[in-house]
Write an enzyme that holds these catalytic residues in place. Sequence first.
Site, PDB file in Angstrom:
ATOM      1  N   ILE A  34       0.859  -1.184   0.000  1.00 32.39           N
ATOM      2  CA  ILE A  34       0.000   0.000   0.000  1.00 32.39           C
ATOM      3  C   ILE A  34       0.895   1.233   0.000  1.00 32.39           C
ATOM      4  O   ILE A  34       1.942   1.257   0.658  1.00 32.39           O
ATOM      5  CB  ILE A  34      -0.943   0.016   1.214  1.00 32.39           C
ATOM      6  CG1 ILE A  34      -1.975   1.150   1.068  1.00 32.39           C
ATOM      7  CG2 ILE A  34      -0.193   0.116   2.528  1.00 32.39           C
ATOM      8  CD1 ILE A  34      -3.117   1.062   2.077  1.00 32.39           C
ATOM      9  N   VAL A  62       4.870  -1.198   2.889  1.00 31.58           N
ATOM     10  CA  VAL A  62       4.492   0.199   2.701  1.00 31.58           C
ATOM     11  C   VAL A  62       5.329   0.746   1.549  1.00 31.58           C
ATOM     12  O   VAL A  62       6.562   0.663   1.573  1.00 31.58           O
ATOM     13  CB  VAL A  62       4.726   1.025   3.979  1.00 31.58           C
ATOM     14  CG1 VAL A  62       4.378   2.490   3.718  1.00 31.58           C
ATOM     15  CG2 VAL A  62       3.883   0.480   5.128  1.00 31.58           C
ATOM     16  N   LYS A  63       4.656   1.295   0.539  1.00 36.25           N
ATOM     17  CA  LYS A  63       5.354   1.816  -0.638  1.00 36.25           C
ATOM     18  C   LYS A  63       5.744   3.275  -0.420  1.00 36.25           C
ATOM     19  O   LYS A  63       4.903   4.117  -0.121  1.00 36.25           O
ATOM     20  CB  LYS A  63       4.463   1.703  -1.882  1.00 36.25           C
ATOM     21  CG  LYS A  63       4.275   0.284  -2.368  1.00 36.25           C
ATOM     22  CD  LYS A  63       3.318   0.214  -3.547  1.00 36.25           C
ATOM     23  CE  LYS A  63       3.975   0.608  -4.836  1.00 36.25           C
ATOM     24  NZ  LYS A  63       3.063   0.382  -5.998  1.00 36.25           N
ATOM     25  N   ILE A  64       7.032   3.539  -0.600  1.00 35.83           N
ATOM     26  CA  ILE A  64       7.574   4.884  -0.472  1.00 35.83           C
ATOM     27  C   ILE A  64       8.318   5.208  -1.767  1.00 35.83           C
ATOM     28  O   ILE A  64       9.138   4.407  -2.222  1.00 35.83           O
ATOM     29  CB  ILE A  64       8.532   4.991   0.729  1.00 35.83           C
ATOM     30  CG1 ILE A  64       7.790   4.673   2.029  1.00 35.83           C
ATOM     31  CG2 ILE A  64       9.173   6.377   0.796  1.00 35.83           C
ATOM     32  CD1 ILE A  64       8.675   4.654   3.267  1.00 35.83           C
TER      33      ILE A  64
END
Length: 376
Positions: free
Chosen positions: A110, A141-143
């Site tokens: 996400i 977690v997409k960064i």
Amino acid sequence: MSSNERLAALSEAGVSVWLDDLSRDRISSGQLADYIRDYSLVGVTTNPTIFAGALADSSSYDPQVRELAARGASVEQAVREITTTDVRNACDVFRETYEATGTVDGRVSIEVDPRLAHDTEATAAEARELWKTVDRPNLFVKIPATLEGLPAITRALSEGISVNVTLIFSVERYRDVMEAFLTGLEQAKRAGHELATIESVASFFVSRVDSEVDKRLEALGTGEASALRGKAAVANARLAYAAFEEVFSSPRWKALAEAGARPQRPLWASTGVKNPDYSDTLYVDELVTANVVNTMPEKTLLAVADHGRVEGDKVRGTGEEAKRVFERLSEVGVDVDDVYVVLETEGVDKFEKSWTELLDSVTEQLRAATESGGSA
């Protein structure tokens, strides 16, 4: 129904097969579970564009929207609850895969709000909040790999948060990402985190490189330029893998590995072929190698299942050939550095636009639910 032999062969070659799509209908209908069983699927990625499409195309979200409207949730709250609900439920579908692969795969990603792509502190804070809200060990977690995103990546990893680094286009930026990863793990180790529980992938975008480079080659209009069409993206990914092998054989990495750390695998993203002149499985067939992920749009996944070709390792040992492609691109007049700048800027802008569309869609749905009487 037995597993598809082509996708099974891809998996056996060391490629983790992920789907670049998610919706509530996929989860509730059992299709996601079917793909795990039949198509060797071991992960899912999402982004604002995917969520915007899912909400626009399905009535499955209506009960939750009505409930959110009834309690007066803000649009931002509603978007977060809707998206994290889907991701949490998908994590649960993949839990068995997560355990069967020793917690390497079975992952669902996400993304942080793309409007924060150039704000380090806000990105780090949102990564922390998403990790806490979804509350599943198999979350990524997409960064984004913007310059401001790099320290946020380090910060998240240092706190034990598993990270999917997205929007990587150049090998130079990829090296920055690996540096952020190593620094994050070193900080996590000092903080007492168990390194074996922290996973990461680095999403290296593929097809968009060909789209931008081919446009410039066509504008040049020479025979030498034309001969290079469709070669940049695969060469770029192959150079990235060479960098991966270099960094993850270094003494610095070995010290972390001895403490239980696992490498940050390259993930081939944007692998849907946009040019109809090219094979629709190009960015899968030509990027087969061990210890990578390929996250595919459904159309590409089905194409690979039907006629994909797994013909051994296509990446290792190709670094010199890939370098020559970029030398030739420079020789004919393509400013490769500018290509990467344009692609990163466009990538952030596209995700921001999709996020705005998602907010607008949820705003309208909340308004309609309120006018119709709120909760079901």
